[in-house]
Design a protein around this motif. Structure first.
Motif, short mmCIF file in Angstrom:
data_model
loop_
_atom_site.label_atom_id
_atom_site.label_comp_id
_atom_site.label_asym_id
_atom_site.label_seq_id
_atom_site.Cartn_x
_atom_site.Cartn_y
_atom_site.Cartn_z
N THR A 139 1.60 -11.82 37.70
CA THR A 139 1.05 -10.96 37.00
C THR A 139 2.05 -10.68 35.89
O THR A 139 2.01 -9.59 34.94
CB THR A 139 0.77 -9.78 37.57
N ASP A 140 3.41 -11.15 36.11
CA ASP A 140 4.59 -10.72 35.04
C ASP A 140 4.76 -12.01 34.25
O ASP A 140 5.66 -12.73 34.66
CB ASP A 140 5.82 -10.12 35.88
N SER A 141 4.20 -12.15 33.06
CA SER A 141 4.51 -13.23 32.04
C SER A 141 6.05 -13.24 31.69
O SER A 141 6.51 -14.78 31.44
CB SER A 141 3.64 -13.17 30.77
N ALA A 142 6.61 -12.26 31.55
CA ALA A 142 8.14 -12.34 30.92
C ALA A 142 9.07 -13.07 32.36
O ALA A 142 9.80 -13.87 32.00
CB ALA A 142 8.70 -11.06 30.73
N ALA A 143 8.79 -12.75 33.54
CA ALA A 143 9.30 -12.96 34.52
C ALA A 143 9.03 -14.73 34.68
O ALA A 143 9.83 -15.68 34.96
CB ALA A 143 9.02 -12.55 35.83
N LEU A 144 7.80 -15.00 34.44
CA LEU A 144 7.31 -16.70 34.57
C LEU A 144 8.05 -17.32 33.41
O LEU A 144 8.37 -18.36 33.57
CB LEU A 144 5.79 -16.75 34.54
N ALA A 145 8.14 -16.75 32.50
CA ALA A 145 8.87 -17.35 31.24
C ALA A 145 10.33 -17.60 31.81
O ALA A 145 11.08 -18.80 31.28
CB ALA A 145 8.65 -16.74 29.93
N ALA A 146 11.00 -16.76 32.33
CA ALA A 146 12.39 -16.55 32.63
C ALA A 146 12.61 -17.82 33.76
O ALA A 146 13.47 -18.61 33.61
CB ALA A 146 12.89 -15.52 33.06
N LEU A 147 11.47 -18.00 34.74
CA LEU A 147 11.61 -18.80 35.73
C LEU A 147 11.49 -20.20 35.21
O LEU A 147 12.23 -21.06 35.32
CB LEU A 147 10.44 -18.59 36.66
N ALA A 148 10.43 -20.50 34.16
CA ALA A 148 10.47 -21.59 33.52
C ALA A 148 11.77 -22.17 32.77
O ALA A 148 12.26 -23.51 32.94
CB ALA A 148 9.43 -21.71 32.31
N ALA A 149 12.48 -21.26 32.08
CA ALA A 149 13.78 -21.74 31.65
C ALA A 149 14.75 -22.02 32.64
O ALA A 149 15.70 -23.04 32.44
CB ALA A 149 14.25 -20.38 30.82
N THR A 150 14.77 -21.12 33.69
CA THR A 150 15.54 -21.72 34.97
C THR A 150 15.30 -23.01 35.59
O THR A 150 16.21 -23.86 35.83
CB THR A 150 15.55 -20.62 36.02
N VAL A 151 14.11 -23.21 35.64
CA VAL A 151 13.79 -24.64 36.24
C VAL A 151 14.16 -25.56 35.25
O VAL A 151 14.67 -26.71 35.61
CB VAL A 151 12.29 -24.55 36.29
N GLU A 152 13.80 -25.63 33.88
CA GLU A 152 14.45 -26.66 32.91
C GLU A 152 16.05 -26.58 33.00
O GLU A 152 16.49 -27.82 33.11
CB GLU A 152 13.88 -26.22 31.61
N ALA A 153 16.68 -25.56 33.04
CA ALA A 153 17.93 -25.90 33.26
C ALA A 153 18.67 -26.34 34.47
O ALA A 153 19.80 -27.19 34.11
CB ALA A 153 18.55 -24.23 32.99
N GLU A 154 17.94 -25.92 35.56
CA GLU A 154 18.60 -26.49 36.70
C GLU A 154 17.89 -27.75 37.29
O GLU A 154 18.50 -28.41 38.27
CB GLU A 154 18.33 -25.25 37.82
N PHE A 155 16.73 -28.11 36.86
CA PHE A 155 16.00 -29.31 37.57
C PHE A 155 15.74 -30.01 36.47
O PHE A 155 15.46 -31.32 36.79
CB PHE A 155 14.81 -28.79 38.25
N GLY A 156 15.59 -29.73 35.08
CA GLY A 156 15.34 -30.65 34.02
C GLY A 156 13.97 -31.04 33.75
O GLY A 156 13.46 -31.56 32.98
#
Length: 247
Positions: free
Chosen positions: A63-80
């Protein structure tokens, strides 16, 4: 059914169905991110016991879109990459269908926010990563309550009907780069359900043609089958309900 090299995120990953899905994806070779809202300790313990390497417990409040966007950025940075998103986070509360007064606005809003807006928000946040693979997959954990209109309360049933409709809309909108499928369990014998009245549980099993409740593992197996085997399937609802919809 192997998923070696794939990265998967399961929201609600510490719950009964979510945890079984996390374990089964990891056993199939995927690197799995167990998403949680308030169950950090359970998610961490789950991840620590998985086969393979690279798994992680991650905060994924749907329910926290900002947190999901931040998680997506983390996944991209760390897992590609992200190959599989399983929208498993959900909520409900038992309210008799005829008791509209007990189905208060706050409960309705919470159910719709988690069960409907949550999958939309998660799919929106991770769409770029899923599409970049050229073979992304979103699996929405729905319920046969979407079709039977029988479940924990009428708002829950409506939320799962909306989720199945969302599956079809998203499958059309995100093709061909991303497939979207609903897996729809009947009543699943999770720890939560095991804590309910035994006579009621026995009645539900008796109403099911196969004579028992679904096991969490069977739902997880369906998710992995969609990911690894049913690769030309999108925009559909796969029931795992022992024939309950037969009436």
């Amino acid at each position: 059914m192997r998923l070696d090299g794939k990265v998967a995120l399961v929201t609600g990953g510490a719950g009964g169905i979510g945890a079984a899905t996390v374990r089964t994806l990891a056993a199939a070779g995927a690197v799995v991110l167990a998403g949680y809202n308030s169950s950090a300790a359970a998610a961490e313990a789950l991840v620590a016991d998985l086969p393979g390497a690279g798994h992680r417990a991650v905060a994924a409040p749907v329910t926290d879109s900002a947190a999901l966007a931040a998680l997506a950025a983390t996944v991209e940075a760390e897992f590609g990459r992200l190959d599989i998103l399983v929208n498993c986070a959900g909520t409900t509360r038992f309210v008799p269908h005829g008791d509209l007064d007990a189905l208060d606005d706050a409960l309705i809003d919470t159910i719709l926010a988690v069960n409907v807006r949550g999958p939309i928000a998660a799919t929106r946040a991770f769409r770029p990563l899923l599409a970049a693979t050229g073979d992304g997959l979103v699996v929405n954990i729905s319920s046969v309550a979407a079709q039977s209109a029988m479940g924990s309360n009428i708002a829950y049933c409506a939320s799962k009907a909306a989720l199945d409709n969302l599956t079809k809309s998203l499958a059309r909108a995100l093709a061909p780069a991303i497939r979207v499928v609903s897996v729809a369990p009947g009543l699943v014998d999770t720890e939560f359900v095991k804590g309910l009245d035994q006579a009621w549980r026995d009645r539900q099993a008796a109403l099911t043609p196969l004579g028992r409740l679904a096991r969490p593992q069977e739902i997880a197996d369906a998710v992995v089958a969609v990911a690894a085997t049913l690769t030309f399937t999108t925009g559909t609802v796969i029931p795992v309900e022992g024939g309950r919809l037969l009436g």
